[in-house]
Design a protein around this motif. Structure first.
Motif, PDB file in Angstrom:
ATOM      1  N   GLU A  75       0.867   3.054 -13.145  1.00 21.44           N
ATOM      2  CA  GLU A  75       2.132   2.970 -11.537  1.00 21.44           C
ATOM      3  C   GLU A  75       2.566   1.523 -12.053  1.00 21.44           C
ATOM      4  OE1 GLU A  75      -1.088   4.383  -8.103  1.00 21.44           O
ATOM      5  OE2 GLU A  75      -1.210   2.394  -8.510  1.00 21.44           O
TER       6      GLU A  75
ATOM      7  N   ILE B  21      -1.297 -11.672  -2.433  1.00 26.60           N
ATOM      8  CA  ILE B  21      -1.268 -10.794  -3.449  1.00 26.60           C
ATOM      9  C   ILE B  21      -1.548 -11.866  -5.117  1.00 26.60           C
ATOM     10  CG2 ILE B  21      -0.078  -9.021  -4.460  1.00 26.60           C
ATOM     11  CD1 ILE B  21       1.897  -8.342  -2.451  1.00 26.60           C
ATOM     12  N   LYS B  22      -2.333 -10.873  -5.649  1.00 28.50           N
ATOM     13  CA  LYS B  22      -2.938 -11.463  -6.376  1.00 28.50           C
ATOM     14  C   LYS B  22      -2.515 -10.481  -7.850  1.00 28.50           C
ATOM     15  CE  LYS B  22      -6.838 -12.190  -9.300  1.00 28.50           C
ATOM     16  NZ  LYS B  22      -8.562 -11.845  -9.326  1.00 28.50           N
TER      17      LYS B  22
ATOM     18  N   ALA C  36       0.810  -1.296   0.230  1.00 27.23           N
ATOM     19  CA  ALA C  36       0.223   0.092   0.121  1.00 27.23           C
ATOM     20  C   ALA C  36       1.696   1.196  -0.066  1.00 27.23           C
ATOM     21  CB  ALA C  36      -0.841  -0.132   1.248  1.00 27.23           C
TER      22      ALA C  36
ATOM     23  N   LYS D 191       2.459   1.922  -3.193  1.00 22.99           N
ATOM     24  CA  LYS D 191       1.627   2.568  -3.976  1.00 22.99           C
ATOM     25  C   LYS D 191       1.417   3.850  -4.280  1.00 22.99           C
ATOM     26  CE  LYS D 191      -2.863   1.447  -5.781  1.00 22.99           C
ATOM     27  NZ  LYS D 191      -4.194   1.441  -5.497  1.00 22.99           N
ATOM     28  N   GLN D 192       0.827   4.404  -2.783  1.00 26.61           N
ATOM     29  CA  GLN D 192       0.828   5.686  -2.293  1.00 26.61           C
ATOM     30  C   GLN D 192       2.010   6.744  -3.388  1.00 26.61           C
ATOM     31  OE1 GLN D 192       1.071   5.830   1.992  1.00 26.61           O
ATOM     32  NE2 GLN D 192      -1.264   5.400   1.738  1.00 26.61           N
TER      33      GLN D 192
ATOM     34  N   GLN E 114       1.554   7.211  -6.889  1.00 22.68           N
ATOM     35  CA  GLN E 114       1.058   7.973  -6.940  1.00 22.68           C
ATOM     36  C   GLN E 114       1.660   9.533  -6.845  1.00 22.68           C
ATOM     37  OE1 GLN E 114      -2.362   6.384  -4.240  1.00 22.68           O
ATOM     38  NE2 GLN E 114      -3.707   5.790  -5.788  1.00 22.68           N
TER      39      GLN E 114
ATOM     40  N   ASP F 201       0.972  -5.986 -10.062  1.00 25.50           N
ATOM     41  CA  ASP F 201      -0.754  -6.476  -8.432  1.00 25.50           C
ATOM     42  C   ASP F 201      -1.301  -5.614  -9.002  1.00 25.50           C
ATOM     43  OD1 ASP F 201      -1.823  -6.056  -6.323  1.00 25.50           O
ATOM     44  OD2 ASP F 201       0.040  -5.533  -4.916  1.00 25.50           O
ATOM     45  N   GLU F 202      -2.527  -6.085  -8.689  1.00 27.51           N
ATOM     46  CA  GLU F 202      -4.180  -5.739  -9.581  1.00 27.51           C
ATOM     47  C   GLU F 202      -4.062  -4.403  -9.110  1.00 27.51           C
ATOM     48  OE1 GLU F 202      -7.199  -8.033  -8.409  1.00 27.51           O
ATOM     49  OE2 GLU F 202      -6.463  -8.808  -6.097  1.00 27.51           O
ATOM     50  N   ARG F 203      -3.656  -4.244  -7.382  1.00 29.37           N
ATOM     51  CA  ARG F 203      -3.834  -3.010  -7.056  1.00 29.37           C
ATOM     52  C   ARG F 203      -3.585  -1.927  -7.911  1.00 29.37           C
ATOM     53  NH1 ARG F 203      -2.688  -5.106  -1.151  1.00 29.37           N
ATOM     54  NH2 ARG F 203      -0.886  -6.234  -1.745  1.00 29.37           N
ATOM     55  N   MET F 204      -2.709  -1.764  -8.690  1.00 32.68           N
ATOM     56  CA  MET F 204      -1.447  -0.989  -9.255  1.00 32.68           C
ATOM     57  C   MET F 204      -2.100  -1.032 -10.218  1.00 32.68           C
ATOM     58  SD  MET F 204       2.051  -2.526  -8.803  1.00 32.68           S
ATOM     59  CE  MET F 204       3.236  -1.299  -9.584  1.00 32.68           C
ATOM     60  N   THR F 205      -2.525   0.746 -11.103  1.00 32.66           N
ATOM     61  CA  THR F 205      -3.265   0.163 -12.276  1.00 32.66           C
ATOM     62  C   THR F 205      -1.960   0.315 -13.206  1.00 32.66           C
ATOM     63  OG1 THR F 205      -2.619   3.182 -11.833  1.00 32.66           O
ATOM     64  CG2 THR F 205      -4.396   2.519 -10.761  1.00 32.66           C
TER      65      THR F 205
END
Length: 223
Positions: free
Chosen positions: A154, A125-126, A2, A5-6, A9, A147-151
């Motif tokens: 990113e 992590i997917k 997380a 990711k921040q 961003q 990582d699926e949480r990344m665009t």
């Protein structure tokens, strides 16, 4: 992840704001590069500490220390790692030399961080497909994963950062001295998988391959 990711961003936001706030394009690039480098140094320091916590050190036997040395050199480059055992304290000091400074830590015998590992297993992590291609050859695709949480944006930022980190590392510098071309294909073939996963990326295939064009089925006439 997380936090990474921040930071990605934040870098993306900084990239869009700087040209508006700073009229001098070269100065804006210089500020961005300095900011990006500082974040990269902190990320590598955190990654180094995590690596040390997860390193298994059952004893201080010569064979064990050689194995630990080998594991560190695989990640940080041969010749960049120094281990100093402390039998009285049942620990070993680790020192890793990087282009951005020296990282130091201490690993105690039998103190592998199992709790953190269990937590990692619980939060799996997917990864999702992240195909990339070079501007000059869009048909040649590298099937990576992110990582699926990344665009996708990113993921592209993370990929750029890990490339820079790899070529600046001891291993990367050694490849350059051996006249390996500083190119994306060479990077994909030689970057340690751990360096990729720590950035939220995965390498599915070491070797690039062209997109396969499938043949369409001919329409059948109704019987």
């Amino acid at each position: 992840m997380a936090k990474e990711k921040q930071e990605a961003q934040l870098l993306s936001l900084l990239r869009s704001i700087l040209p508006k706030a700073v009229s001098d394009a070269k100065l804006a690039d210089k500020i961005y590069s300095a900011f990006e480098k500082e974040i990269g140094v902190k990320e590598r320091a955190v990654a180094f500490e995590k690596f040390c916590k997860r390193t298994d050190l059952p004893d201080l036997e010569e064979k064990t220390l050689k194995e630990v040395q080998k594991n560190f050199e695989t990640t940080f480059g041969k010749g960049a790692v120094s281990l100093v055992p402390h039998p009285a304290k049942k620990a070993v000091s680790v020192e890793v030399e990087t282009p951005n400074g020296i990282f130091e830590s201490v690993i105690k015998v039998g103190s592998i961080d199992k709790g953190e590992g269990e937590g990692d297993d619980e939060i799996k992590i997917k990864f999702v497909p992240f195909p990339v291609a070079m501007p000059g050859d869009l048909e040649l695709v590298w099937m990576l994963a992110r990582d699926e949480r990344m665009t996708p944006e990113e993921g592209a930022i993370a990929l750029t950062k890990v490339q820079e980190s790899f070529w600046e590392s001891k291993a990367g510098q050694q490849h350059l001295r051996n006249r390996v071309e500083r190119s994306f294909p060479e990077f994909i073939a030689k970057v340690p998988s751990k360096m990729m996963t720590e950035s939220g990326l995965k390498r599915h295939y070491k070797e690039p391959e062209p997109i396969k064009e499938i043949k369409l089925l001919k329409a059948r006439k109704p019987e």
